[in-house]
Design an enzyme around this catalytic site. Sequence first.
Site, PDB file in Angstrom:
ATOM      1  N   ARG A   1       0.877  -1.176   0.000  1.00 38.57           N
ATOM      2  CA  ARG A   1       0.000   0.000   0.000  1.00 38.57           C
ATOM      3  C   ARG A   1       0.909   1.218   0.000  1.00 38.57           C
ATOM      4  O   ARG A   1       2.129   1.085   0.025  1.00 38.57           O
ATOM      5  CB  ARG A   1      -0.953  -0.023   1.195  1.00 38.57           C
ATOM      6  CG  ARG A   1      -0.270  -0.132   2.530  1.00 38.57           C
ATOM      7  CD  ARG A   1      -1.253  -0.153   3.704  1.00 38.57           C
ATOM      8  NE  ARG A   1      -0.550  -0.540   4.928  1.00 38.57           N
ATOM      9  CZ  ARG A   1      -1.119  -0.672   6.116  1.00 38.57           C
ATOM     10  NH1 ARG A   1      -2.389  -0.447   6.267  1.00 38.57           N
ATOM     11  NH2 ARG A   1      -0.411  -1.021   7.167  1.00 38.57           N
TER      12      ARG A   1
ATOM     13  N   ASN B   1      -4.673   7.263   5.225  1.00 38.16           N
ATOM     14  CA  ASN B   1      -4.320   6.457   6.401  1.00 38.16           C
ATOM     15  C   ASN B   1      -2.824   6.609   6.675  1.00 38.16           C
ATOM     16  O   ASN B   1      -1.994   6.305   5.811  1.00 38.16           O
ATOM     17  CB  ASN B   1      -4.624   4.976   6.119  1.00 38.16           C
ATOM     18  CG  ASN B   1      -4.532   4.125   7.366  1.00 38.16           C
ATOM     19  OD1 ASN B   1      -5.437   4.119   8.193  1.00 38.16           O
ATOM     20  ND2 ASN B   1      -3.424   3.425   7.532  1.00 38.16           N
ATOM     21  N   GLU B   2      -2.493   7.137   7.834  1.00 34.55           N
ATOM     22  CA  GLU B   2      -1.087   7.236   8.276  1.00 34.55           C
ATOM     23  C   GLU B   2      -0.156   7.757   7.178  1.00 34.55           C
ATOM     24  O   GLU B   2       0.655   7.012   6.618  1.00 34.55           O
ATOM     25  CB  GLU B   2      -0.604   5.878   8.790  1.00 34.55           C
ATOM     26  CG  GLU B   2      -1.314   5.434  10.048  1.00 34.55           C
ATOM     27  CD  GLU B   2      -0.679   4.221  10.708  1.00 34.55           C
ATOM     28  OE1 GLU B   2       0.066   3.496  10.030  1.00 34.55           O
ATOM     29  OE2 GLU B   2      -0.938   4.002  11.904  1.00 34.55           O
TER      30      GLU B   2
ATOM     31  N   GLU C   1      -6.759   4.043  16.178  1.00 30.59           N
ATOM     32  CA  GLU C   1      -6.414   2.614  16.139  1.00 30.59           C
ATOM     33  C   GLU C   1      -5.624   2.286  17.399  1.00 30.59           C
ATOM     34  O   GLU C   1      -4.801   3.091  17.842  1.00 30.59           O
ATOM     35  CB  GLU C   1      -5.516   2.288  14.944  1.00 30.59           C
ATOM     36  CG  GLU C   1      -6.170   2.448  13.601  1.00 30.59           C
ATOM     37  CD  GLU C   1      -5.214   2.102  12.459  1.00 30.59           C
ATOM     38  OE1 GLU C   1      -4.140   1.519  12.703  1.00 30.59           O
ATOM     39  OE2 GLU C   1      -5.554   2.438  11.313  1.00 30.59           O
TER      40      GLU C   1
ATOM     41  N   TRP D   1       3.983  -6.679  13.744  1.00 29.20           N
ATOM     42  CA  TRP D   1       5.142  -6.082  13.080  1.00 29.20           C
ATOM     43  C   TRP D   1       6.330  -5.828  14.011  1.00 29.20           C
ATOM     44  O   TRP D   1       7.351  -5.310  13.593  1.00 29.20           O
ATOM     45  CB  TRP D   1       4.745  -4.767  12.386  1.00 29.20           C
ATOM     46  CG  TRP D   1       3.820  -3.905  13.213  1.00 29.20           C
ATOM     47  CD1 TRP D   1       2.476  -3.786  13.044  1.00 29.20           C
ATOM     48  CD2 TRP D   1       4.154  -3.059  14.341  1.00 29.20           C
ATOM     49  NE1 TRP D   1       1.938  -2.930  13.988  1.00 29.20           N
ATOM     50  CE2 TRP D   1       2.951  -2.467  14.796  1.00 29.20           C
ATOM     51  CE3 TRP D   1       5.338  -2.755  15.011  1.00 29.20           C
ATOM     52  CZ2 TRP D   1       2.907  -1.589  15.876  1.00 29.20           C
ATOM     53  CZ3 TRP D   1       5.291  -1.877  16.093  1.00 29.20           C
ATOM     54  CH2 TRP D   1       4.090  -1.313  16.506  1.00 29.20           C
TER      55      TRP D   1
ATOM     56  N   GLU E   1      -1.394  -9.134   7.080  1.00 29.51           N
ATOM     57  CA  GLU E   1      -1.499  -8.961   8.540  1.00 29.51           C
ATOM     58  C   GLU E   1      -2.270 -10.087   9.232  1.00 29.51           C
ATOM     59  O   GLU E   1      -2.996  -9.866  10.204  1.00 29.51           O
ATOM     60  CB  GLU E   1      -2.128  -7.589   8.834  1.00 29.51           C
ATOM     61  CG  GLU E   1      -1.218  -6.466   8.383  1.00 29.51           C
ATOM     62  CD  GLU E   1      -1.890  -5.112   8.389  1.00 29.51           C
ATOM     63  OE1 GLU E   1      -2.923  -4.973   7.716  1.00 29.51           O
ATOM     64  OE2 GLU E   1      -1.392  -4.201   9.056  1.00 29.51           O
TER      65      GLU E   1
ATOM     66  N   TYR F   1      -1.431 -12.312  11.256  1.00 29.28           N
ATOM     67  CA  TYR F   1      -1.094 -12.596  12.664  1.00 29.28           C
ATOM     68  C   TYR F   1      -1.507 -11.496  13.642  1.00 29.28           C
ATOM     69  O   TYR F   1      -1.272 -11.606  14.830  1.00 29.28           O
ATOM     70  CB  TYR F   1       0.416 -12.795  12.792  1.00 29.28           C
ATOM     71  CG  TYR F   1       0.893 -14.208  12.540  1.00 29.28           C
ATOM     72  CD1 TYR F   1       1.014 -15.105  13.601  1.00 29.28           C
ATOM     73  CD2 TYR F   1       1.234 -14.636  11.266  1.00 29.28           C
ATOM     74  CE1 TYR F   1       1.461 -16.390  13.380  1.00 29.28           C
ATOM     75  CE2 TYR F   1       1.683 -15.919  11.029  1.00 29.28           C
ATOM     76  CZ  TYR F   1       1.800 -16.799  12.091  1.00 29.28           C
ATOM     77  OH  TYR F   1       2.241 -18.076  11.887  1.00 29.28           O
ATOM     78  N   HIS F   2      -2.021 -10.391  13.135  1.00 27.84           N
ATOM     79  CA  HIS F   2      -2.311  -9.254  14.028  1.00 27.84           C
ATOM     80  C   HIS F   2      -3.422  -9.585  15.022  1.00 27.84           C
ATOM     81  O   HIS F   2      -4.308 -10.389  14.735  1.00 27.84           O
ATOM     82  CB  HIS F   2      -2.710  -8.041  13.186  1.00 27.84           C
ATOM     83  CG  HIS F   2      -2.508  -6.734  13.875  1.00 27.84           C
ATOM     84  ND1 HIS F   2      -3.386  -6.252  14.832  1.00 27.84           N
ATOM     85  CD2 HIS F   2      -1.526  -5.813  13.783  1.00 27.84           C
ATOM     86  CE1 HIS F   2      -2.952  -5.084  15.266  1.00 27.84           C
ATOM     87  NE2 HIS F   2      -1.817  -4.789  14.651  1.00 27.84           N
TER      88      HIS F   2
HETATM   89  C1  GAL Z   1      -1.469   0.741  11.332  1.00 25.63           C
HETATM   90  C2  GAL Z   1      -2.294   0.822  10.071  1.00 25.63           C
HETATM   91  C3  GAL Z   1      -3.337  -0.277  10.014  1.00 25.63           C
HETATM   92  C4  GAL Z   1      -2.713  -1.603  10.366  1.00 25.63           C
HETATM   93  C5  GAL Z   1      -2.057  -1.501  11.728  1.00 25.63           C
HETATM   94  C6  GAL Z   1      -1.430  -2.776  12.218  1.00 25.63           C
HETATM   95  O1  GAL Z   1      -0.275   1.418  11.221  1.00 25.63           O
HETATM   96  O2  GAL Z   1      -2.937   2.061   9.986  1.00 25.63           O
HETATM   97  O3  GAL Z   1      -3.901  -0.313   8.726  1.00 25.63           O
HETATM   98  O4  GAL Z   1      -1.785  -1.941   9.400  1.00 25.63           O
HETATM   99  O5  GAL Z   1      -1.048  -0.541  11.659  1.00 25.63           O
HETATM  100  O6  GAL Z   1      -0.792  -2.579  13.458  1.00 25.63           O
END
Ligand code: GAL
Length: 740
Positions: free
Chosen positions: A189, A227-228, A377, A385, A425, A427-428
């Site tokens: 992305r 986003n970010e 978030e 990560w 993602e 495993y998140h």
């Molecule tokens: C943020 C992001 C989200 C997701 C999240 C995972 O930085 O905005 O889309 O990737 O991290 O921790």
Amino acid sequence: MKHALHLQPRCNRLLWVTNAICTSSTGRNCSTISIRLGYTMKTIPPPLRFAIFSLAVCLLFAASVSIAFAQKSSKPAANHSAAPPPLLLGTAWYPEQWPEARWEADLDLMQKAGIHFVRVGEFAWSTMEPAEGDYHFGWLERAIDEASQHGIYTVLGTPTAAPPAWLTQKYPETLRTEEDGRKAEHGNRQQFNWDNPKYRELARDIASRMAQRFGHNPYVIGWQIDNEYSQVSFDPQTRADFQSWLKNRYGTLDNLNTRWTTAYWSQTYSNWNQIPIETKYGNPGLLLSWKRFVSDTWRSYQKNQLDAIRQYTAPRQFITTNMMGWFQGYNHYVVAQDLDLAAWDDYVGEGHLNPYKNGSTDDLTRGFKQKNFWVMETQPGHVNWAPVNNDLNKGEVRAMAWHNVGHGADAVSYWQWRSALNGQEEYHGTLVGADGTPVPLYPEVAELGKEFTKAGPALAGTSPKSQVAILHTYGSVWAIDWQRHNKNYDPIAELLSYYQPLHDIAQSIDIVQPTVPLGQYKLVVAPGLNVLSKAAAKNLVDYVKNGGHLVLGQRFGMKNNDNGLQTERQPGPLVPLLGGRVEQYYALENPVAVTGQFGDNTSKLWAELLSTSSPDTQVIATYGKSNGWLDGKPAIITRKVGKGSITYVGVWMDEAGMAKLAQWMTGMSGVNTPLANVPTGVEVDPRYGKNHTVFILVNFSSNPQTVPLAASMQDVLHGGPVLSVTLPQYGVSVLSEAKQ
Ligand code: GAL
């Protein structure tokens, strides 16, 4: 719209129906139109009036049916009140990743967890517009509608952080170029170039189409742009735009050459197009300018979408973006200017919550708009990560959310509800597992949902109010980071070494720019304020002359606004007010001894040799035996100025020393502790309303702690008056005190 079917042949009914249809179709009240219509009807003879009326009924009925179709989502939801609650719990939900038949089960589980809103859409461009010009918003409307049936509001994200493959294929010029010249590709992305006009055109198009469709949807409460923000581009067009930006800022090359001292190393520019982009080792004026250009370009990137959205949305829908705490990619004050509220994404990553680090990041974000903010978030347990993606302990997620609220968050939202079944993602942390049933953390979040709903009314209209401000600029942090001089010198760590003991005493700290009005603060502290503009210097001098207490920390005022050296030495233009200055700075191999007002301590990493030039400037700490240069020389000096004072701290002491310094600073400036007798390890965060104060207490120590209260307070979560509270580890108490 059902009212349109129950018409009576009476003018006032017609007025009412006209108004209802008009209001629901435009989102605005159209009473003027209906009053005019009513007046006209009265002037017409009765038989004709009846014929006109019949025709009008038919037309209105047809209109109402088509509006009802177009606005399916406007039907009232079961649990909705008119306005969203004051304190909200949310989650990021990606309906586009699931069959619609699954939505009901997810929304039901969300409702049971007390979730108040979902954030939706921010990566869904390929579902919203699968081919150029082929827009599909029906699914999104159905998702918003179905959420509303569960009493859940929606925050809509514009999908521009994840452009679809057709877009990058057809418009490869929209892809960003990495610093090493490589083009970003599709598959991850943020592959877009934030400065590219074509990308901005496409981003504006999708944002404005979303706004046209949902700008008056009663269940959409706000917008998140992109986003970010983080990745920038180094392509030739961006470089040319940077050069134009420089021309605009500096006017002439002579001016730029002088202010950057380009005679050094033959850097003198004779044409704007000779100026390169440098991000690490370039001329300090060039480095700072590039970062300012990056910040302005993020602001205009955002404004492009923001204006498009604003054009079509109801004023009640806020616009924000999700920032990233201490992330240094751009100046957040600049980008936040155009937003309605600031928001950030709060991730611990590896390890556990550090209340000072996390709380200061909340306070930083609160300072962007100087008002309450959102945590857009946060991690439900763990991330995917970090080097080790450990889970937060049982109870820690809840404690973290309340801690955010204590620092001024009005919403906390979990990323994410459920992992996509494939994608980067997997495993998140989530609130439901791959099978769609709750994970062990779910009940803890459900408890929060109930608590937020319960505590909302007490917290409505309240916010932190600080007696102490810590000053911060992005330019200063960047400038120190580019030239640390001691590789371990972290400017944010220096700021936190003041923040921690000051927060223990004042229980609330504002982190703000040095140019904001400072009169409300008893104490203003400026650690590491390395780059000092003339406006900031004047603001600080005025603050002291008006009776304020100002404490300057290491490296203060060494640089001017072009990241060049101030000719007065430190603290630059404040030398006359201080009646003293920094004679020399020393990067340290080993800590050096410091003694005086704060007992015996050391300065680590860095030491500044001070001198006094005015008889009333006092030396309150000196160096012990060290490198010979510093031996016995002033380390901290202070001077009274009318009712105010200015102090220069040339040392960076250990925790015990900084705690004593904080005692001294707050004592001499009259800063008090709002809730006294709180045991170590329990953080107290007051939020002030018009007629009451709410104290949020969180126990971060591993033992149970009891907090005695001087007078009885209302226990917001459990009800009833209390005279003391006992909190287990991660225990939370929300207490309300009426103003005396
Ligand atoms: C943020 C992001 C989200 C997701 C999240 C995972 O930085 O905005 O889309 O990737 O991290 O921790």
